[in-house]
Design a protein around this motif. Sequence first.
Motif, PDB file in Angstrom:
ATOM      1  N   ASP A 250     -11.507   1.670  -8.073  1.00  0.00           N
ATOM      2  CA  ASP A 250     -12.526   2.634  -7.508  1.00  0.00           C
ATOM      3  C   ASP A 250     -12.309   3.005  -6.268  1.00  0.00           C
ATOM      4  O   ASP A 250     -12.326   4.315  -5.602  1.00  0.00           O
ATOM      5  CB  ASP A 250     -14.044   2.030  -7.604  1.00  0.00           C
ATOM      6  CG  ASP A 250     -14.377   1.837  -8.852  1.00  0.00           C
ATOM      7  OD1 ASP A 250     -14.002   2.722 -10.003  1.00  0.00           O
ATOM      8  OD2 ASP A 250     -15.389   1.181  -9.323  1.00  0.00           O
ATOM      9  N   PHE A 251     -11.885   1.986  -5.311  1.00  0.00           N
ATOM     10  CA  PHE A 251     -11.466   2.184  -3.905  1.00  0.00           C
ATOM     11  C   PHE A 251     -10.469   3.290  -3.724  1.00  0.00           C
ATOM     12  O   PHE A 251     -10.375   4.176  -2.782  1.00  0.00           O
ATOM     13  CB  PHE A 251     -11.100   1.022  -3.236  1.00  0.00           C
ATOM     14  CG  PHE A 251     -10.707   1.177  -1.731  1.00  0.00           C
ATOM     15  CD1 PHE A 251     -11.188   1.394  -0.708  1.00  0.00           C
ATOM     16  CD2 PHE A 251      -8.992   1.108  -1.930  1.00  0.00           C
ATOM     17  CE1 PHE A 251     -10.582   1.546   0.495  1.00  0.00           C
ATOM     18  CE2 PHE A 251      -8.430   1.236  -0.696  1.00  0.00           C
ATOM     19  CZ  PHE A 251      -9.181   1.499   0.498  1.00  0.00           C
ATOM     20  N   LEU A 252      -9.509   3.223  -4.571  1.00  0.00           N
ATOM     21  CA  LEU A 252      -8.286   4.093  -4.668  1.00  0.00           C
ATOM     22  C   LEU A 252      -8.627   5.365  -5.041  1.00  0.00           C
ATOM     23  O   LEU A 252      -8.031   6.488  -4.546  1.00  0.00           O
ATOM     24  CB  LEU A 252      -7.097   3.426  -5.446  1.00  0.00           C
ATOM     25  CG  LEU A 252      -6.355   2.300  -5.117  1.00  0.00           C
ATOM     26  CD1 LEU A 252      -5.501   1.831  -6.233  1.00  0.00           C
ATOM     27  CD2 LEU A 252      -5.611   2.333  -3.844  1.00  0.00           C
ATOM     28  N   ILE A 253      -9.392   5.725  -5.921  1.00  0.00           N
ATOM     29  CA  ILE A 253      -9.880   6.789  -6.250  1.00  0.00           C
ATOM     30  C   ILE A 253     -10.688   7.593  -5.003  1.00  0.00           C
ATOM     31  O   ILE A 253     -10.424   8.836  -4.636  1.00  0.00           O
ATOM     32  CB  ILE A 253     -10.928   6.940  -7.458  1.00  0.00           C
ATOM     33  CG1 ILE A 253     -10.028   6.650  -8.668  1.00  0.00           C
ATOM     34  CG2 ILE A 253     -11.627   8.078  -7.774  1.00  0.00           C
ATOM     35  CD1 ILE A 253     -11.137   6.261  -9.918  1.00  0.00           C
ATOM     36  N   HIS A 254     -11.521   7.078  -4.608  1.00  0.00           N
ATOM     37  CA  HIS A 254     -12.546   7.735  -3.555  1.00  0.00           C
ATOM     38  C   HIS A 254     -11.622   7.769  -2.158  1.00  0.00           C
ATOM     39  O   HIS A 254     -12.031   8.720  -1.612  1.00  0.00           O
ATOM     40  CB  HIS A 254     -13.586   6.630  -3.302  1.00  0.00           C
ATOM     41  CG  HIS A 254     -14.603   6.618  -4.540  1.00  0.00           C
ATOM     42  ND1 HIS A 254     -14.979   5.315  -5.121  1.00  0.00           N
ATOM     43  CD2 HIS A 254     -15.189   7.587  -4.967  1.00  0.00           C
ATOM     44  CE1 HIS A 254     -15.804   5.623  -5.825  1.00  0.00           C
ATOM     45  NE2 HIS A 254     -16.205   7.075  -6.116  1.00  0.00           N
ATOM     46  N   LYS A 255     -10.899   6.715  -1.841  1.00  0.00           N
ATOM     47  CA  LYS A 255     -10.241   7.031  -0.452  1.00  0.00           C
ATOM     48  C   LYS A 255      -8.900   7.895  -0.750  1.00  0.00           C
ATOM     49  O   LYS A 255      -8.399   8.538   0.250  1.00  0.00           O
ATOM     50  CB  LYS A 255      -9.850   5.757   0.110  1.00  0.00           C
ATOM     51  CG  LYS A 255      -9.032   5.749   1.639  1.00  0.00           C
ATOM     52  CD  LYS A 255      -9.309   4.744   2.365  1.00  0.00           C
ATOM     53  CE  LYS A 255      -8.683   4.880   3.787  1.00  0.00           C
ATOM     54  NZ  LYS A 255      -8.671   3.718   4.647  1.00  0.00           N
ATOM     55  N   TYR A 256      -8.032   7.371  -1.701  1.00  0.00           N
ATOM     56  CA  TYR A 256      -6.752   7.993  -1.853  1.00  0.00           C
ATOM     57  C   TYR A 256      -6.553   9.170  -2.969  1.00  0.00           C
ATOM     58  O   TYR A 256      -5.589   9.533  -3.104  1.00  0.00           O
ATOM     59  CB  TYR A 256      -5.702   7.156  -2.066  1.00  0.00           C
ATOM     60  CG  TYR A 256      -5.658   6.149  -0.633  1.00  0.00           C
ATOM     61  CD1 TYR A 256      -4.992   6.314   0.348  1.00  0.00           C
ATOM     62  CD2 TYR A 256      -6.187   4.859  -0.709  1.00  0.00           C
ATOM     63  CE1 TYR A 256      -4.674   5.642   1.305  1.00  0.00           C
ATOM     64  CE2 TYR A 256      -6.074   4.134   0.335  1.00  0.00           C
ATOM     65  CZ  TYR A 256      -5.286   4.563   1.382  1.00  0.00           C
ATOM     66  OH  TYR A 256      -5.421   3.746   2.556  1.00  0.00           O
ATOM     67  N   ASP A 257      -7.758   9.284  -3.804  1.00  0.00           N
ATOM     68  CA  ASP A 257      -7.610  10.306  -4.776  1.00  0.00           C
ATOM     69  C   ASP A 257      -6.420   9.765  -5.650  1.00  0.00           C
ATOM     70  O   ASP A 257      -6.024  10.946  -6.404  1.00  0.00           O
ATOM     71  CB  ASP A 257      -7.432  11.643  -4.426  1.00  0.00           C
ATOM     72  CG  ASP A 257      -7.785  12.783  -5.407  1.00  0.00           C
ATOM     73  OD1 ASP A 257      -8.603  12.413  -6.349  1.00  0.00           O
ATOM     74  OD2 ASP A 257      -7.229  13.999  -5.392  1.00  0.00           O
ATOM     75  N   TYR A 258      -6.386   8.606  -6.090  1.00  0.00           N
ATOM     76  CA  TYR A 258      -5.374   8.046  -6.962  1.00  0.00           C
ATOM     77  C   TYR A 258      -5.963   7.350  -8.191  1.00  0.00           C
ATOM     78  O   TYR A 258      -6.864   6.531  -7.961  1.00  0.00           O
ATOM     79  CB  TYR A 258      -4.268   7.036  -6.154  1.00  0.00           C
ATOM     80  CG  TYR A 258      -3.260   6.566  -6.851  1.00  0.00           C
ATOM     81  CD1 TYR A 258      -2.156   7.364  -6.898  1.00  0.00           C
ATOM     82  CD2 TYR A 258      -3.380   5.401  -7.369  1.00  0.00           C
ATOM     83  CE1 TYR A 258      -0.877   6.920  -7.717  1.00  0.00           C
ATOM     84  CE2 TYR A 258      -2.354   5.082  -8.522  1.00  0.00           C
ATOM     85  CZ  TYR A 258      -0.973   5.680  -8.321  1.00  0.00           C
ATOM     86  OH  TYR A 258      -0.242   5.290  -9.213  1.00  0.00           O
ATOM     87  N   HIS A 259      -5.614   7.773  -9.112  1.00  0.00           N
ATOM     88  CA  HIS A 259      -6.124   7.154 -10.334  1.00  0.00           C
ATOM     89  C   HIS A 259      -5.299   6.147 -10.958  1.00  0.00           C
ATOM     90  O   HIS A 259      -4.078   6.583 -11.674  1.00  0.00           O
ATOM     91  CB  HIS A 259      -6.440   8.314 -11.551  1.00  0.00           C
ATOM     92  CG  HIS A 259      -7.425   9.276 -10.812  1.00  0.00           C
ATOM     93  ND1 HIS A 259      -8.832   9.200 -11.305  1.00  0.00           N
ATOM     94  CD2 HIS A 259      -7.557  10.170 -10.011  1.00  0.00           C
ATOM     95  CE1 HIS A 259      -9.487   9.996 -10.799  1.00  0.00           C
ATOM     96  NE2 HIS A 259      -8.848  10.613 -10.000  1.00  0.00           N
ATOM     97  N   LEU A 260      -5.545   5.016 -10.830  1.00  0.00           N
ATOM     98  CA  LEU A 260      -4.980   3.769 -11.282  1.00  0.00           C
ATOM     99  C   LEU A 260      -4.740   3.918 -12.961  1.00  0.00           C
ATOM    100  O   LEU A 260      -5.573   3.975 -13.663  1.00  0.00           O
ATOM    101  CB  LEU A 260      -5.363   2.550 -11.064  1.00  0.00           C
ATOM    102  CG  LEU A 260      -4.711   1.301 -10.651  1.00  0.00           C
ATOM    103  CD1 LEU A 260      -3.520   1.393  -9.523  1.00  0.00           C
ATOM    104  CD2 LEU A 260      -5.729   0.037 -10.631  1.00  0.00           C
TER     105      LEU A 260
END
Length: 287
Positions: A250-260
């Motif tokens: 969730d952090f990566l989506i919100h801060k880096y727009d990266y979907h794990l």
Amino acid sequence: MLIKRVLTNNAVITIGDDGKDKIVCGKGIAFKKRSGDEIDPSLINQVFILQNDSNVIKFEQLLKDVPIEYIRLAYDIAEMAKMEFAKSFHDSMIVTLSDHLYTAIQRCKEGLLIKNALLWDIKNFYEIEYEIGLRAVELIKDKMKIDFPEDEAGFIALHIVNAQLDKNSMENIFKVTKLIQEITTIVKYHFHIEFDTGSAYYYRFITHLKFFSLRLFNHDQYDENDETELLDMVIEKYTTAYDCAKKIKDFLIHKYDYHLKDDELLYLTIHIHRIVTKMNAKGGDGK
């Protein structure tokens, strides 16, 4: 040994027996010399073997701006790293590190010291590189009579990290270090633990995060395999580690727009479970 091209009074380009260009340095080695002249071997005190023509151009430009002793200093630091990691480092490290050392030493002489905001993270994420950085600071003190602060050992360490990773810039390495710090903070707060930074499990975890972060910032596509069944098993077996991995997702989506992706989520969960389990086994909760 014949001169191919004169760079400065103290540096020339020659061609080695292997056909590769070499930069040969020595005080006054090219004084009143031109292409095709012989070099006096007794004047040679440093030889740089370059891998490609673009690096020859970079070295030529560097020698116009940076005194040879700083290039020699960078070369000595690269040799330290080479001995420690048992691998050669690209010529580009000599170029970027020489330029950094020259600029940093001039600033230090003027009393302008820059704080390294990532110093704590560098110490913990790149322990070997940081140790080389500390040795480099001692070398600089001996050679240049400059007392570099600890912050500079961290900056030198990042140059060594950067040199080990293809296709990357110092800007990316700063970003990678920051992202590793953010992910490890999520794990620490989720489990209320402090890491044993000297353990092999911590080293493996940081290594996994380092290469994951590089893929993210380099926009490299991850080759995903169908691991759905295995992921379901891991979710069931390592529930708390998976909950933490979802927080990171969730952090990566919100801060880096990266979907794990599922594969990345799988391996991240396994690494989190492994390091947390080992920390708890050693009584390593940080409460």
